[in-house]
Design an enzyme around this catalytic site. Sequence first.
Site, mmCIF file in Angstrom:
data_model
loop_
_atom_site.group_PDB
_atom_site.id
_atom_site.type_symbol
_atom_site.label_atom_id
_atom_site.label_comp_id
_atom_site.label_asym_id
_atom_site.label_seq_id
_atom_site.Cartn_x
_atom_site.Cartn_y
_atom_site.Cartn_z
ATOM 1 N N ASN A 147 -2.072 0.364 6.740
ATOM 2 C CA ASN A 147 -1.533 -0.882 7.297
ATOM 3 C C ASN A 147 -0.648 -1.667 6.329
ATOM 4 O O ASN A 147 -0.529 -2.886 6.447
ATOM 5 C CB ASN A 147 -2.660 -1.730 7.889
ATOM 6 C CG ASN A 147 -3.660 -2.186 6.853
ATOM 7 O OD1 ASN A 147 -3.553 -1.815 5.687
ATOM 8 N ND2 ASN A 147 -4.616 -2.998 7.259
ATOM 9 N N THR B 172 -5.046 -6.926 11.067
ATOM 10 C CA THR B 172 -5.381 -5.696 10.330
ATOM 11 C C THR B 172 -4.891 -4.459 11.077
ATOM 12 O O THR B 172 -4.349 -3.536 10.472
ATOM 13 C CB THR B 172 -6.914 -5.605 10.126
ATOM 14 O OG1 THR B 172 -7.335 -6.788 9.454
ATOM 15 C CG2 THR B 172 -7.297 -4.391 9.293
ATOM 16 N N ARG C 127 -1.833 -14.261 5.127
ATOM 17 C CA ARG C 127 -2.533 -13.548 6.206
ATOM 18 C C ARG C 127 -1.729 -13.626 7.510
ATOM 19 O O ARG C 127 -1.666 -12.660 8.263
ATOM 20 C CB ARG C 127 -3.963 -14.051 6.356
ATOM 21 C CG ARG C 127 -4.797 -13.672 5.111
ATOM 22 C CD ARG C 127 -6.242 -14.035 5.213
ATOM 23 N NE ARG C 127 -6.976 -13.182 6.146
ATOM 24 C CZ ARG C 127 -7.380 -11.947 5.874
ATOM 25 N NH1 ARG C 127 -7.105 -11.381 4.710
ATOM 26 N NH2 ARG C 127 -8.063 -11.262 6.764
ATOM 27 N N TYR D 138 -12.548 -2.072 -3.362
ATOM 28 C CA TYR D 138 -13.058 -2.074 -1.982
ATOM 29 C C TYR D 138 -14.581 -1.929 -1.909
ATOM 30 O O TYR D 138 -15.113 -1.525 -0.865
ATOM 31 C CB TYR D 138 -12.375 -0.969 -1.177
ATOM 32 C CG TYR D 138 -10.977 -1.337 -0.728
ATOM 33 C CD1 TYR D 138 -10.751 -2.448 0.090
ATOM 34 C CD2 TYR D 138 -9.883 -0.587 -1.102
ATOM 35 C CE1 TYR D 138 -9.477 -2.788 0.520
ATOM 36 C CE2 TYR D 138 -8.591 -0.916 -0.679
ATOM 37 C CZ TYR D 138 -8.405 -2.025 0.131
ATOM 38 O OH TYR D 138 -7.142 -2.359 0.567
ATOM 39 N N LYS E 61 0.816 -1.218 0.000
ATOM 40 C CA LYS E 61 0.000 0.000 0.000
ATOM 41 C C LYS E 61 0.859 1.284 0.000
ATOM 42 O O LYS E 61 2.067 1.236 0.264
ATOM 43 C CB LYS E 61 -0.932 -0.026 1.222
ATOM 44 C CG LYS E 61 -1.954 -1.177 1.178
ATOM 45 C CD LYS E 61 -2.941 -1.056 2.337
ATOM 46 C CE LYS E 61 -3.949 -2.188 2.321
ATOM 47 N NZ LYS E 61 -4.959 -2.044 3.402
ATOM 48 N N GLU F 262 -9.742 -11.001 -7.193
ATOM 49 C CA GLU F 262 -8.829 -9.858 -7.052
ATOM 50 C C GLU F 262 -7.667 -9.945 -8.057
ATOM 51 O O GLU F 262 -7.290 -8.929 -8.658
ATOM 52 C CB GLU F 262 -8.320 -9.771 -5.610
ATOM 53 C CG GLU F 262 -9.426 -9.412 -4.635
ATOM 54 C CD GLU F 262 -9.015 -9.425 -3.168
ATOM 55 O OE1 GLU F 262 -9.850 -9.089 -2.319
ATOM 56 O OE2 GLU F 262 -7.858 -9.768 -2.852
ATOM 57 N N PHE G 297 -15.302 4.396 6.998
ATOM 58 C CA PHE G 297 -13.941 4.723 6.572
ATOM 59 C C PHE G 297 -13.733 4.580 5.071
ATOM 60 O O PHE G 297 -12.602 4.731 4.582
ATOM 61 C CB PHE G 297 -12.923 3.863 7.336
ATOM 62 C CG PHE G 297 -13.112 2.364 7.205
ATOM 63 C CD1 PHE G 297 -12.672 1.683 6.079
ATOM 64 C CD2 PHE G 297 -13.735 1.646 8.218
ATOM 65 C CE1 PHE G 297 -12.839 0.312 5.957
ATOM 66 C CE2 PHE G 297 -13.911 0.265 8.110
ATOM 67 C CZ PHE G 297 -13.460 -0.402 6.972
ATOM 68 N N ARG H 5 2.903 -6.064 9.211
ATOM 69 C CA ARG H 5 2.219 -4.904 9.819
ATOM 70 C C ARG H 5 2.875 -4.487 11.139
ATOM 71 O O ARG H 5 2.951 -3.298 11.452
ATOM 72 C CB ARG H 5 0.731 -5.209 9.977
ATOM 73 C CG ARG H 5 0.013 -5.161 8.618
ATOM 74 C CD ARG H 5 -1.351 -5.744 8.692
ATOM 75 N NE ARG H 5 -2.109 -5.521 7.451
ATOM 76 C CZ ARG H 5 -3.142 -6.262 7.090
ATOM 77 N NH1 ARG H 5 -3.554 -7.260 7.861
ATOM 78 N NH2 ARG H 5 -3.788 -5.996 5.971
ATOM 79 N N HIS I 112 -2.267 -5.459 1.771
ATOM 80 C CA HIS I 112 -3.556 -6.145 1.663
ATOM 81 C C HIS I 112 -3.286 -7.570 1.208
ATOM 82 O O HIS I 112 -2.409 -7.797 0.390
ATOM 83 C CB HIS I 112 -4.456 -5.464 0.615
ATOM 84 C CG HIS I 112 -5.625 -6.313 0.213
ATOM 85 N ND1 HIS I 112 -6.806 -6.340 0.933
ATOM 86 C CD2 HIS I 112 -5.779 -7.221 -0.795
ATOM 87 C CE1 HIS I 112 -7.628 -7.212 0.369
ATOM 88 N NE2 HIS I 112 -7.031 -7.760 -0.684
HETATM 89 P P1 CMP Z 1 -7.553 -4.456 3.812
HETATM 90 O O1 CMP Z 1 -7.147 -5.834 4.173
HETATM 91 O O2 CMP Z 1 -6.921 -3.865 2.615
HETATM 92 O O3 CMP Z 1 -9.138 -4.421 3.626
HETATM 93 C C1 CMP Z 1 -9.951 -3.342 4.019
HETATM 94 C C2 CMP Z 1 -9.168 -2.214 4.564
HETATM 95 O O4 CMP Z 1 -9.917 -1.242 5.228
HETATM 96 C C3 CMP Z 1 -8.222 -2.727 5.621
HETATM 97 O O5 CMP Z 1 -7.210 -3.500 5.039
HETATM 98 C C4 CMP Z 1 -7.801 -1.456 6.311
HETATM 99 O O6 CMP Z 1 -6.725 -0.831 5.651
HETATM 100 C C5 CMP Z 1 -9.047 -0.598 6.128
HETATM 101 N N1 CMP Z 1 -9.701 -0.427 7.417
HETATM 102 C C6 CMP Z 1 -10.241 -1.393 8.182
HETATM 103 N N2 CMP Z 1 -10.744 -0.861 9.311
HETATM 104 C C7 CMP Z 1 -10.515 0.477 9.236
HETATM 105 C C8 CMP Z 1 -10.773 1.563 10.100
HETATM 106 N N3 CMP Z 1 -11.411 1.388 11.260
HETATM 107 N N4 CMP Z 1 -10.403 2.798 9.699
HETATM 108 C C9 CMP Z 1 -9.775 2.973 8.512
HETATM 109 N N5 CMP Z 1 -9.486 1.963 7.660
HETATM 110 C C10 CMP Z 1 -9.843 0.737 8.020
#
Ligand code: CMP
Length: 139
Positions: free
Chosen positions: A113, A92, A86, A50, A10, A127, A58, A103, A116
């Site tokens: 983070n 996450t 994972r 997404y 990312k 994907e 968010f 992470r 993905h």
């Molecule tokens: P990802 O695995 O890419 O899939 C969805 C993304 O949403 C996740 O990683 C985070 O980067 C983002 N995400 C999840 N929860 C939150 C949150 N509370 N605030 C902002 N971003 C979020």
Amino acid sequence: MTERTFSIIKPDATEKNLTGAVNAVIEAAGLRIVAQKRIKLSQAQAEKFYEIHKERPFFGELVEFMTRAPVVVQVLEGDNAVARYREVMGATNPAQAAEGTIRKLYADSVGENSVHGSDSLDNAKIEIAQFFTDDEIVG
Ligand code: CMP
């Protein structure tokens, strides 16, 4: 079973010049990078990718973040690649991620983070197909 999963390095990680550092963790974990390209996601691409989160509070912030700087999209191959990646990414929320995970090592926050990874084999196929043609994946 040998699987393929989809990964994104990312914007927070590419901005900090951490593509190689993230790839080193991926490779050390036994996953093979069988396709990779650095791209700038368009707003439409990020919104589509997404889509399942579009009702989340968010969502706007997530799309803005993912389009802020280049990303590296990847296909990773290996034994149980979906679950393995994972594990390698960690939770996450980086604050909850285990030691040695991408992470824990590199991510700033739940929003920014660093990586993905697909959450299932079915989603991995969907994907991967959004970013790669079959002939771009060399296993
Ligand atoms: P990802 O695995 O890419 O899939 C969805 C993304 O949403 C996740 O990683 C985070 O980067 C983002 N995400 C999840 N929860 C939150 C949150 N509370 N605030 C902002 N971003 C979020």
